[in-house]
Motif scaffolding. Sequence first.
Motif, mmCIF file in Angstrom:
data_model
loop_
_atom_site.group_PDB
_atom_site.id
_atom_site.type_symbol
_atom_site.label_atom_id
_atom_site.label_comp_id
_atom_site.label_asym_id
_atom_site.label_seq_id
_atom_site.Cartn_x
_atom_site.Cartn_y
_atom_site.Cartn_z
ATOM 1 N N THR A 528 15.132 13.288 12.460
ATOM 2 C CA THR A 528 14.027 12.962 13.361
ATOM 3 C C THR A 528 14.194 11.552 13.901
ATOM 4 O O THR A 528 14.811 10.692 13.276
ATOM 5 N N TRP A 593 14.468 24.147 13.845
ATOM 6 C CA TRP A 593 14.258 23.397 15.086
ATOM 7 C C TRP A 593 14.601 24.223 16.326
ATOM 8 O O TRP A 593 14.178 23.877 17.427
ATOM 9 N N ARG A 594 15.347 25.286 16.159
ATOM 10 C CA ARG A 594 15.693 26.148 17.292
ATOM 11 C C ARG A 594 14.642 27.229 17.540
ATOM 12 O O ARG A 594 14.814 28.075 18.407
ATOM 13 N N PHE A 628 10.044 17.599 18.291
ATOM 14 C CA PHE A 628 10.586 18.954 18.271
ATOM 15 C C PHE A 628 11.537 19.181 19.444
ATOM 16 O O PHE A 628 12.633 19.731 19.273
ATOM 17 N N LEU A 631 15.037 17.726 18.972
ATOM 18 C CA LEU A 631 15.972 18.450 18.118
ATOM 19 C C LEU A 631 16.198 19.888 18.575
ATOM 20 O O LEU A 631 17.275 20.455 18.348
ATOM 21 N N HIS A 632 15.198 20.471 19.233
ATOM 22 C CA HIS A 632 15.357 21.844 19.723
ATOM 23 C C HIS A 632 16.463 21.929 20.767
ATOM 24 O O HIS A 632 17.252 22.892 20.788
#
Length: 935
Positions: A528, A593-594, A628, A631-632
């Motif tokens: 993060t 995260w995906r 989010f 990282l997504h």
Amino acid sequence: MSETPVDRAGIDRSAGTRSLYAYDASSYRVLPAGVAFPGDIAEVQRILAECLGNGVPVTCRGAGTSMAGNAVGAGVVLDFSRHMNRVRAIDPVARTATVEPGVVLDALQAELAPYGLMFAPDPSSHSRATVGGMIGNDACGNHSVRYGRTSGHVVALELLLADGTHLVAERGGLRAADPTDAAAVARAAELAEGLRGIMGEHLGRIRLDLGRVPRQVSGYQLQHLLPENGFDVARALVGSEGTCAVVVGITVSLVPRPEAVQLVVLGYPDIVTGARDVPALLESAPAAVEGIEETIVDALRARRGPASVAGLPEGRAWLFVELEGPNPEALALEGKQLVTRLEGLGGLTAGRIVTDPGERAALWRVREDGAGLVARRPDGRSTWAGWEDSAVDPANLADYLADLRALLIAHGLDGVFYGHLGAGCVHIRIDFDLETEQGVAAMAAFAADAADLVRGHGGSVSGEHGDGRARSALLERLYGPELIAAFAQFKRLFDPGDLLNPGIIVDPAPLDVDLAPFVPLPLPVGSTAFAYPEDPAGFAGAAGRCIGVGRCRADGGAMCPSYQATREERDSTRGRARMLQEMIRQGPVADGWRSTEVRDALDLCLSCRACASDCPAGVDMATYKAEFLHLHHKGRIRPRTHYSLGWLPAAAALARRVPALANAVLRAPGTAWLAGIAPERAMPRFARRGAYRRARALPATGGGRLFVDSFTRAFRPEVLGAAQRVLGSAGGAPQPIDGVCCGLTWISTGQLGVARRVLRRTVARLSWGTDPIVVLEPSCAAALKHDAPRLLCTPEAAAVAARVRTFAEELEHRLDAGWTPPPLPGPAVLQTHCHERAVFGAGQSRLLARLGITGVAEATGCCGLAGNFGVERGHHEVSTAVAELSLAPALRAAARDTAVLADGFSCRTQIDHLGSPTRPRHLAELIADHLEEPR
């Protein structure tokens, strides 16, 4: 049932929706088989038939704010709040209203207001609590001292039994909703006969043990079936927590609204001392006597600043006493006499009478937000529900509180007390250890001892929140086997197949079954970007702040605009937080995260930041969304708008050199589509060459710095010139600093690596000196104040953040220093930027009053554009729906010559797109227009 996400009965079985409804405001998690949102009684009957045929249980739910775990279930959850939320009829002569179960209490009160009437019960969750939910747990509220519980105001309940039989319960018995339905007529007669049989068998025990104290909300309320109480089946079903029938219609009695109210706030050295004065207070027939402890006040002070609790008198615990009557002057005198009388009793530390309505509302909010405020204490400890609700006779309250405190100490626990002390109802959140088996066992042991303690004081294990999963297993300790048998007979008479909310009140599981509070776990793979200084567990701990109290589902106000527009649970701050928690738990929400479920739940978040200031638990969804998205999309192609809008400051720097060409490109066919821009939107025009140079030509005449953001420089340089003129007339214009950026567009699109690089350069340029940094664009000020320290984690970033002021804040300082502003016209429509309200407070309306602008109509919510959100393809409908909540009606109601003030660039853009006949202006422009020209 079908395996498709929404089957033929209208039951949604998708992983995302099931995850959202696995929670209420308790510490329990029960993943349902599906969720349904019925629109009418016939649809409820079809769903019941589907469930009955497949042996699937049913749990009814309103706003899902139960702290006892009675709004979650393993079968199908029925959410009535989305569609069955209408007020069917109001009879002002008979003083009754008939409503559907999903109507929110505040919405009902708004419809009753023109008649001078109200529904008396007022739980602290009144802004989102549904009347059906209030029926489920026999809700009470702050004014129950005068008005009692929900059951005391119910005239009739329209019911569906588990097999779909349609009945009406009322005083005197039951009847078929359709008198021509022979089967329903027969079933009503059968039920009435069975109820009389239960009463005959257990009459003595019911008379002795039920209805003993004002807040006895444990088990079934069979005392209402006594002959002297009129065999009132409707009231007997209130508080049954959806275990006997599905309520599809409610007729309630109404009371006149009070003509005048007076709040008296009393400070005490501790809550027990305050409770000792409750019997004396009740002699004055108050409408409310509420209590809180200092930990709640400390939490609010830490989260919202000292001003949020400035009205409290000296003390470490406080009682809020509200008086009602026809005459304000008489109430004021009564309040003074009350304080004098209590001073003579010797326990009072200090008392004051609160006459200002705004201050009174702010103080009541301290009490109403109590549960959320202390879920995470200022010292970092978490507190939990489970034994958060019990009640005794008010005369026994002080001794009970003292013994309860001693019991906590004996078990090595600590708790924060608050509650409806005038009714003898105590709420307490306790620092249980729910992360270990030993801690859970210790919680169960404490609950058993606490049940014995409250029984010894002649009280009830539930005083308002219902028994649910938390306290149903304790009922036998409270009542003994005979009443438990009577409860079982009552339940099975109505629901012989145990289809409706099984395991609640009757045949309960141990209280630690399904106990699954969110505990921060190692995150899915990925690092993060933000620091979370208030949450030692980082992002996971921050996401776990949500405990489900649901203030984000309230009608009106700033939070949560997307929920107010769509009425979808997943579009509430709570829904999004629960989805993040499910992602971290690695439950049905897959792929970490995906996760596409989490991405879709966050899609309509406007990143308005209202939750950061308004959520009692301190959830900051704008930050979580940025994290989010960071990282997504890491290592992947991003949505087009992340490039076209996220990199707009960089593009604007190039466009400033050739603005005419840039404007032509923006207007060219296909540009909007390529950029991912909604076709309904017109892009703003870059300012002409030379406009910024002319605005910046005004000399700096004072200290400090004026931060020139990318949008002001590219699109509205005239604001810079206006600000320089105003500040120059008010003591000195600061030195403009351009070529800097707050990084907000990269932050909101989750491009946090770029945002960090941009902010490092900006902080390096701003870090010398100690003078204020005045920022014209509120969202940029908020990013520098809030985001920069959390992304950079350097002393330099923290020092810069401490120096940041909005233009409005700077004017407040100039006024304090003696500046006399020019005469300014009124009225005005004010749209305060959401980020300014969240990070710096809602001070603009106060500033306008100090500037002499009268007749200000403030739009209380988000404008709906919210940076890049409302410009993106697919968001236009929600964006305009959000504008219709507050801003658009305020603009339509304004006269043509009314000033429209909006310091935020996105707010101004939205106002233009709404077709306002008056050009929106920055406050600097309005003041500058009324400055005397230099001679």
